[in-house]
Design a protein around this motif. Structure first.
Motif, mmCIF file in Angstrom:
data_model
loop_
_atom_site.group_PDB
_atom_site.id
_atom_site.type_symbol
_atom_site.label_atom_id
_atom_site.label_comp_id
_atom_site.label_asym_id
_atom_site.label_seq_id
_atom_site.Cartn_x
_atom_site.Cartn_y
_atom_site.Cartn_z
ATOM 1 N N PRO A 40 0.831 -1.211 0.000
ATOM 2 C CA PRO A 40 0.000 0.000 0.000
ATOM 3 C C PRO A 40 0.860 1.253 0.000
ATOM 4 O O PRO A 40 1.897 1.307 0.664
ATOM 5 C CB PRO A 40 -0.811 -0.103 1.291
ATOM 6 N N THR A 41 0.449 2.234 -0.757
ATOM 7 C CA THR A 41 1.165 3.506 -0.780
ATOM 8 C C THR A 41 0.486 4.450 0.200
ATOM 9 O O THR A 41 -0.707 4.326 0.461
ATOM 10 C CB THR A 41 1.154 4.128 -2.188
ATOM 11 N N PRO A 42 1.240 5.397 0.761
ATOM 12 C CA PRO A 42 0.624 6.333 1.700
ATOM 13 C C PRO A 42 -0.466 7.133 0.998
ATOM 14 O O PRO A 42 -0.304 7.549 -0.142
ATOM 15 C CB PRO A 42 1.772 7.246 2.127
ATOM 16 N N GLN A 79 -4.221 11.083 3.341
ATOM 17 C CA GLN A 79 -4.645 11.188 4.732
ATOM 18 C C GLN A 79 -3.527 10.784 5.693
ATOM 19 O O GLN A 79 -3.627 11.015 6.884
ATOM 20 C CB GLN A 79 -5.870 10.305 4.972
ATOM 21 N N ASP A 80 -2.484 10.129 5.192
ATOM 22 C CA ASP A 80 -1.385 9.670 6.036
ATOM 23 C C ASP A 80 -0.601 10.890 6.532
ATOM 24 O O ASP A 80 -0.055 11.642 5.714
ATOM 25 C CB ASP A 80 -0.486 8.739 5.220
ATOM 26 N N PRO A 81 -0.555 11.114 7.857
ATOM 27 C CA PRO A 81 0.088 12.333 8.361
ATOM 28 C C PRO A 81 1.523 12.537 7.872
ATOM 29 O O PRO A 81 1.886 13.650 7.477
ATOM 30 C CB PRO A 81 0.029 12.157 9.887
ATOM 31 N N ALA A 82 2.338 11.496 7.874
ATOM 32 C CA ALA A 82 3.724 11.653 7.418
ATOM 33 C C ALA A 82 3.777 12.013 5.938
ATOM 34 O O ALA A 82 4.603 12.831 5.514
ATOM 35 C CB ALA A 82 4.518 10.384 7.697
ATOM 36 N N GLN A 140 3.107 9.473 15.742
ATOM 37 C CA GLN A 140 2.185 8.836 16.676
ATOM 38 C C GLN A 140 0.813 9.446 16.445
ATOM 39 O O GLN A 140 0.604 10.631 16.694
ATOM 40 C CB GLN A 140 2.637 9.040 18.120
ATOM 41 N N GLY A 141 -0.090 8.632 15.930
ATOM 42 C CA GLY A 141 -1.411 9.147 15.599
ATOM 43 C C GLY A 141 -1.293 10.223 14.538
ATOM 44 O O GLY A 141 -0.687 10.005 13.492
ATOM 45 N N ASN A 142 -1.835 11.391 14.830
ATOM 46 C CA ASN A 142 -1.809 12.508 13.886
ATOM 47 C C ASN A 142 -0.614 13.434 14.080
ATOM 48 O O ASN A 142 -0.518 14.457 13.420
ATOM 49 C CB ASN A 142 -3.101 13.327 14.009
ATOM 50 N N THR A 143 0.288 13.087 14.997
ATOM 51 C CA THR A 143 1.448 13.929 15.284
ATOM 52 C C THR A 143 2.664 13.393 14.539
ATOM 53 O O THR A 143 2.990 12.212 14.636
ATOM 54 C CB THR A 143 1.741 13.968 16.793
ATOM 55 N N VAL A 144 3.317 14.279 13.797
ATOM 56 C CA VAL A 144 4.513 13.921 13.044
ATOM 57 C C VAL A 144 5.665 14.759 13.588
ATOM 58 O O VAL A 144 5.645 15.987 13.507
ATOM 59 C CB VAL A 144 4.322 14.183 11.531
ATOM 60 N N ASP A 176 13.857 21.572 14.932
ATOM 61 C CA ASP A 176 13.167 20.379 15.394
ATOM 62 C C ASP A 176 11.769 20.802 15.801
ATOM 63 O O ASP A 176 11.559 21.918 16.287
ATOM 64 C CB ASP A 176 13.894 19.740 16.583
ATOM 65 N N GLY A 177 10.807 19.912 15.599
ATOM 66 C CA GLY A 177 9.448 20.256 15.960
ATOM 67 C C GLY A 177 8.470 19.184 15.559
ATOM 68 O O GLY A 177 8.834 18.027 15.349
ATOM 69 N N PHE A 178 7.217 19.600 15.413
ATOM 70 C CA PHE A 178 6.162 18.653 15.075
ATOM 71 C C PHE A 178 5.059 19.346 14.290
ATOM 72 O O PHE A 178 4.936 20.572 14.304
ATOM 73 C CB PHE A 178 5.569 18.026 16.344
ATOM 74 N N TYR A 179 4.278 18.529 13.626
ATOM 75 C CA TYR A 179 3.063 18.972 12.956
ATOM 76 C C TYR A 179 1.927 18.059 13.378
ATOM 77 O O TYR A 179 2.131 16.854 13.577
ATOM 78 C CB TYR A 179 3.202 18.909 11.427
ATOM 79 N N LEU A 180 0.750 18.623 13.519
ATOM 80 C CA LEU A 180 -0.473 17.853 13.704
ATOM 81 C C LEU A 180 -1.205 17.846 12.377
ATOM 82 O O LEU A 180 -1.324 18.891 11.733
ATOM 83 C CB LEU A 180 -1.375 18.474 14.779
ATOM 84 N N VAL A 181 -1.673 16.675 11.952
ATOM 85 C CA VAL A 181 -2.332 16.524 10.668
ATOM 86 C C VAL A 181 -3.718 15.936 10.893
ATOM 87 O O VAL A 181 -3.873 14.966 11.647
ATOM 88 C CB VAL A 181 -1.512 15.611 9.731
ATOM 89 N N SER A 182 -4.709 16.518 10.249
ATOM 90 C CA SER A 182 -6.075 16.014 10.334
ATOM 91 C C SER A 182 -6.735 16.124 8.967
ATOM 92 O O SER A 182 -6.631 17.168 8.312
ATOM 93 C CB SER A 182 -6.865 16.819 11.369
ATOM 94 N N ASN A 183 -7.359 15.047 8.529
ATOM 95 C CA ASN A 183 -8.069 15.036 7.239
ATOM 96 C C ASN A 183 -7.191 15.506 6.086
ATOM 97 O O ASN A 183 -7.630 16.273 5.231
ATOM 98 C CB ASN A 183 -9.345 15.874 7.314
ATOM 99 N N GLY A 184 -5.944 15.061 6.067
ATOM 100 C CA GLY A 184 -5.060 15.365 4.950
ATOM 101 C C GLY A 184 -4.499 16.764 4.929
ATOM 102 O O GLY A 184 -3.977 17.209 3.916
ATOM 103 N N GLN A 185 -4.583 17.473 6.066
ATOM 104 C CA GLN A 185 -4.076 18.847 6.116
ATOM 105 C C GLN A 185 -3.381 19.100 7.452
ATOM 106 O O GLN A 185 -3.834 18.646 8.497
ATOM 107 C CB GLN A 185 -5.222 19.832 5.925
ATOM 108 N N ILE A 186 -2.280 19.826 7.392
ATOM 109 C CA ILE A 186 -1.596 20.249 8.611
ATOM 110 C C ILE A 186 -2.510 21.244 9.322
ATOM 111 O O ILE A 186 -2.969 22.212 8.718
ATOM 112 C CB ILE A 186 -0.236 20.886 8.286
#
Length: 112
Positions: free
Chosen positions: A8-10, A13-16, A67-71, A88-98
């Protein structure tokens, strides 16, 4: 004969995959696509968002965790003068959008 099952390809919706696509768009100077992938949720106007990449030649993204929606990411922003800014940091992703992101500059590397 057995047909191999494709890996399967990402999905979008895949946060990463969303974060990777965001930086791929930035590296292509396609700021409209990056904006649509969530740049509009990062607290800047579009013009300030696009202008923020002036002087950056290329971003090197490393996804350090998911982890979950956090990248979690590590970013080296290679500058036009040969130096690099390290974040260094993080992004939260929901429904295919940061939907949120926080980066902290953790270092600089001189032209080399």
């Amino acid at each position: 004969m057995v047909t191999p099952t494709p890996t399967p390809t990402p999905t979008a919706q895949d946060p990463a995959a969303v974060v990777s696509a965001f930086y791929a768009a930035i590296n292509a100077q396609d700021y409209a696509t990056a904006w649509n992938l969530g740049g509009d949720n990062l607290g800047f106007t579009y013009s300030a968002f696009a202008a923020g990449f002036a002087g950056t030649a290329h971003d090197v993204l490393t996804i350090t965790g998911e982890q979950g929606n956090t990248v979690d990411i590590h970013l080296e922003a290679l500058q036009d003068d040969g130096s690099a800014k390290v974040y260094d940091g993080f992004y939260l992703v929901s429904n295919g959008q940061i939907t949120e992101g926080r980066l902290t500059q953790t270092g600089t590397v001189g032209p080399g």
